[in-house]
Design an enzyme around this catalytic site. Sequence first.
Site, PDB file in Angstrom:
ATOM      1  N   CYS A 124      37.679  34.791  28.697  1.00  0.00           N
ATOM      2  CA  CYS A 124      37.780  34.195  30.034  1.00  0.00           C
ATOM      3  C   CYS A 124      37.463  35.317  30.999  1.00  0.00           C
ATOM      4  O   CYS A 124      38.292  36.204  31.207  1.00  0.00           O
ATOM      5  CB  CYS A 124      39.173  33.628  30.286  1.00  0.00           C
ATOM      6  SG  CYS A 124      39.439  33.147  32.004  1.00  0.00           S
TER       7      CYS A 124
ATOM      8  N   CYS B  20      39.690  35.037  34.608  1.00  0.00           N
ATOM      9  CA  CYS B  20      41.120  35.393  34.592  1.00  0.00           C
ATOM     10  C   CYS B  20      41.459  35.724  33.155  1.00  0.00           C
ATOM     11  O   CYS B  20      40.930  36.708  32.637  1.00  0.00           O
ATOM     12  CB  CYS B  20      41.998  34.328  35.233  1.00  0.00           C
ATOM     13  SG  CYS B  20      41.703  32.618  34.784  1.00  0.00           S
ATOM     14  N   SER B  21      42.268  34.933  32.477  1.00  0.00           N
ATOM     15  CA  SER B  21      42.552  35.240  31.072  1.00  0.00           C
ATOM     16  C   SER B  21      42.951  33.973  30.339  1.00  0.00           C
ATOM     17  O   SER B  21      43.879  33.980  29.537  1.00  0.00           O
ATOM     18  CB  SER B  21      43.669  36.278  30.958  1.00  0.00           C
ATOM     19  OG  SER B  21      43.352  37.446  31.684  1.00  0.00           O
ATOM     20  N   CYS B  22      42.241  32.872  30.594  1.00  0.00           N
ATOM     21  CA  CYS B  22      42.578  31.606  29.951  1.00  0.00           C
ATOM     22  C   CYS B  22      42.514  31.752  28.433  1.00  0.00           C
ATOM     23  O   CYS B  22      41.621  32.422  27.905  1.00  0.00           O
ATOM     24  CB  CYS B  22      41.617  30.518  30.421  1.00  0.00           C
ATOM     25  SG  CYS B  22      41.732  30.219  32.187  1.00  0.00           S
TER      26      CYS B  22
END
Lengths: 229, 190
Positions: B98, B101-103
């Site tokens: 991701c 962000c950090s999905c």
Amino acid sequence: MKTDEHGVHDLGGRQGFGAVRRDGEEKSFHGRWEASVFAMASVGQVTSAWNNVDRFRHAVERIDPDAYMKHGYYGRWLGGIETLLVEAGVISQEELNQRCLDLGAPQENSVAARPKLKADPMAAVAGPWSKRPEQKSPDFKLRDTVVANAGNGLGHTRLPRYVWGKEGFIAAVHGAWVFPDTNAHGLGECPQVLYTVCFKSTELFADCEQQTSIHLDLFEPYLQGVEHE
Amino acid sequence: MSERSPQSIRAEALEALLIEKGFLKAEDVDDVIARYSERVGPLNGAQVVARAWTDKRFRDDLLRDGSAAVSPYQFEGGQVEKLVVVANTPAIHNVVVCTLCSCYPWALLGLPPKWYKDPEYRSRIVREPRKVISEMGFEVAAGKSIKVWDSSAEIRYLVLPEPPENLLQYDENELPGLVSRDGMIGVAER
């Protein structure tokens, strides 16, 4: 604040970063405070101050860019949570600063949060999930060629810089979903059709190898059709 | 980061204020720690992968509609509204990121490792995936193409690694132990 280009969070394809660093233990939380931040971002009474995940993501994106790079994942979240709680009037930065001093923090501290003086409006949300009934038929179908728009860096978006103006094809059609670009700013859910778009890596990066492709999930307003002769 | 970093103090201060104002309870933090250290973790995903290796019909269902196929497991942990499972084959290797962000598919893999959230991985894996995966300890075979999946909306991706060649020598209960979190992100063989 820069308004003419992408934010610091938009990292895909940025150059100059070094090797991926694994930490030894790879625990979920490094210290209780990280779990505390996670709890603050997940307990309904707190999160009702921002009421949707898009607003939360945008708050994280607009923290101090230096803090974004240096404070780590939960430090970024902390900056986002503080931003939103201040904007919602739940806390003031003065009382939080004072409490930090009381707990032994030094006077000079970099504060990640960047609350706006006038917060975006709040709009009703239809539920915790993001899939919505389709309002219209999709503009594109499988295998159609599309070009991603160039963004303008204003506000929240899920269109990363590295695909701006690039050509790909529709690899999957996923129905209508809440549109983050409006929802993050309290401008309504405005559901849009979501597609998986496949790009050849060589279309995105001149120095990339031939055998690679990149798939992104992009909303219909991000895309333009291409007429092939 | 130590317990007394500026961020840790600020988090402690914010937590205290929210507790005083009635927005948060101290137990909420303990609940989070218990949930993500005990009940939600990569073993959930490993069970799914192991079953897909031995149960052809489940594998087909999983690749057609990941969310429906895993719904009977009732995994908790959120962040997975729609699951798409992508299968590695002799010709294709998949890897997930991701960049914005950090999905991450929390319900199947637990919370992401720190490196998944760091700028190094997020910036480089889309540009030079073979090199990054190699640096992380796995060589994708030279003839294989690589598909990178950037989780830019609410769909979450899980890589289905190829089974070991000697699959039939294993007892069914041993199989989840062969599947690593990194394999399901796509930075390890399995």
